[in-house]
Write a protein that holds these residues in place. Structure first.
Motif, PDB file in Angstrom:
ATOM      1  N   HIS A  46      52.391  36.444  39.770  1.00  0.00           N
ATOM      2  CA  HIS A  46      52.935  35.081  39.681  1.00  0.00           C
ATOM      3  C   HIS A  46      52.232  34.460  38.476  1.00  0.00           C
ATOM      4  O   HIS A  46      51.104  33.984  38.593  1.00  0.00           O
ATOM      5  CB  HIS A  46      52.625  34.258  40.925  1.00  0.00           C
ATOM      6  N   HIS A  84      57.129  39.859  50.064  1.00  0.00           N
ATOM      7  CA  HIS A  84      55.799  39.611  50.647  1.00  0.00           C
ATOM      8  C   HIS A  84      55.872  39.908  52.134  1.00  0.00           C
ATOM      9  O   HIS A  84      56.775  39.405  52.811  1.00  0.00           O
ATOM     10  CB  HIS A  84      55.436  38.125  50.556  1.00  0.00           C
ATOM     11  N   HIS A 121      52.924  43.222  40.902  1.00  0.00           N
ATOM     12  CA  HIS A 121      53.117  41.934  41.574  1.00  0.00           C
ATOM     13  C   HIS A 121      52.344  40.847  40.840  1.00  0.00           C
ATOM     14  O   HIS A 121      51.118  40.875  40.781  1.00  0.00           O
ATOM     15  CB  HIS A 121      52.645  42.008  43.024  1.00  0.00           C
TER      16      HIS A 121
HETATM   17 ZN   LIG Z   1      52.603  37.086  45.779  1.00  0.00          ZN
END
Ligand SMILES: [Zn+2]
Length: 458
Positions: free
Chosen positions: A77, A262, A75
């Motif tokens: 970003h 999420h 995970h």
């Molecule tokens: Zn996230």
């Protein structure tokens, strides 16, 4: 073809001594054989440095004390790496996940495609140099630059996706790109805020984006290093109708692909889900979607015991992002119960405030120790070493999160490996514990991905 000799290799069947491992042109492990007697030089670092010095071209052979599977980062970003370390101050009313989120949104006003590619390239190189060999990018930044309030289009979404694909190729890290469906500002179809508009794509544009990326990922020249999955952002940003549509799209285009979402990161999210849907987010999801082993539930911090029993029964993976969850003050995921029950586990660098694969595992174990006032908590019946036990679990769960059914190092599995030194001559389990907890005698000397072998500068 790459050849690697190792004193010890952590295979799917456990530690195996004196192996010779070959990696094929397709980026997969071809074979793991017995090596000629003691092929590793006395000082593997000297040999590795020698390879770097002798030839500027990428090396094709290496030796290592230990070879272990690289950790999948389940995970990430990438763009949030741009504010890592500079969002650590209290405002007039304190600081929280929600005030951090406002800072993160504000940072986007000046980020263009070139800036995203620069940030992501630097981050992916850093992840690879710290033990991650693949990354799942949970990508909702579908329009870059410009004033807030304008929504994304297919063209802007392709532009930002391509910046990430180029960044991963440049770093030589395998990428599961998860374009995110983000439709609403909150439960009950709340309007998007002006700063969230850039995350929103019309459904038709989202479908065309996925179709274009699938064509790209099928190019054999990429050696399977680009995969595509689907990601409803959360139950607050996708309503039940959006989720139904997305799962129909999955059925039509790629029925086996990974699905990431999420869920239950913040108490407010759980409370709002109860009000809007009449259930907690995970309970609702399990009742209304065919959650199975292809699903990764990201965070699940505030899941109840009965929700976790259901998730485990379904075979879904929980991705815990310990350093980010600690940094944002999310709360504790009940890792001891999940681990003891055999729940599938992956880890993620998430906001990228922490980028070290071993650090994620170390703090999983440390939070368990602090709560239990005990040591070596996250271990298996056949493995009393938390370093090895956590590593094996996070590789197996992480591979599944990234769409691979191979839980470790074996012929046919992706060539995603770490080469470690063991300067103290430790037993392999002790050496991997040392790599996770201390690095006194064990150090990352090189990584292999389907892009090739990369030796660290000593
Ligand atoms: Zn996230």
């Amino acid at each position: 073809m790459i050849r690697i000799d190792a004193r010890w290799a952590l295979t799917e069947a456990g530690w195996r001594p004196h192996v010779r491992l070959h990696v094929g042109e397709d980026g997969r492990i071809v074979s793991i054989d017995d090596a000629p007697a003691d092929p590793v030089p006395a000082d593997p670092r000297a040999e590795l440095r020698g390879i770097v010095r002798r030839d500027a071209a990428p090396p094709a052979d290496a030796s290592a004390d230990l070879v272990v599977p690289g950790l999948p980062d389940a995970h990430c970003h990438a763009f949030q790496h741009g504010i890592a370390g500079v969002a650590e101050r209290a405002g007039g009313h304190g600081d929280s996940f929600w005030t951090w989120r406002e800072r993160m949104y504000a940072s986007l006003s000046t980020l263009d495609a070139a800036g995203l590619e620069r940030t992501a390239t630097a981050l992916y190189r850093r992840l690879r140099a710290a033990g991650y060999t693949s990354v799942a990018e949970f990508h909702y930044l579908h329009r870059l630059g410009g004033e807030p309030g304008r929504r994304a289009s297919l063209a802007t979404a392709l532009e930002s996706a391509q910046a990430l694909v180029r960044a991963a190729a440049s770093a030589g890290i395998s990428l599961l790109l998860l374009p995110v469906l983000y439709r609403w500002g909150g439960f009950g179809r709340a309007e998007l805020g002006p700063r969230q508009a850039r995350f929103a794509l019309a459904r038709d544009d989202y479908r065309r984006l996925i179709e274009a990326l699938l064509v790209q990922a099928a190019d054999p020249a990429l050696r399977g290093m680009l995969r595509i999955g689907l990601a409803p952002h959360s139950l607050r940003a996708c309503d039940p109708e959006d989720l139904r549509w997305l799962l129909e799209l999955r059925e039509a285009l790629m029925p086996d692909c990974p699905v990431h979402i999420h869920v239950s990161e913040q108490p407010a999210e759980v409370r709002d889900a109860r009000a809007a849907l009449g259930q907690t987010p995970i309970a609702w999801l399990c009742e209304h979607a065919a959650v199975d082993h292809r699903w990764t539930l990201v965070h699940a911090t505030h899941a109840t015991p009965s929700e976790l029993r259901e998730v485990r029964t379904r075979g879904a993976t929980v991705c815990v992002c310990t350093t980010t969850e600690a940094n944002l003050g999310d709360g504790f995921f009940p890792i001891e119960d999940w681990f003891a029950a055999g729940g599938r586990l992956s880890v993620g660098s998430d906001s990228n405030v922490g980028t070290d694969a071993a650090e994620e595992l170390r703090w999983l174990e440390y939070q368990a120790r602090l709560r239990r006032q005990a040591r070596a908590v996250l271990v298996d019946a056949d493995c009393p070493h938390p370093g090895t036990a956590l590593w094996r679990r996070a590789v197996a769960g992480g591979r599944l999160s990234l769409g691979s059914d191979r839980p470790g190092l074996a012929p046919g599995a992706p060539a995603e490996l770490l080469l470690l030194t063991n300067e103290g001559g430790l037993a392999p389990d002790d050496a991997l514990d040392d790599f996770v907890f201390s690095r006194r005698a064990t150090r990352l000397a090189g990584t292999v991905t389907p892009a090739g072998l990369l030796l660290q500068q000593a």
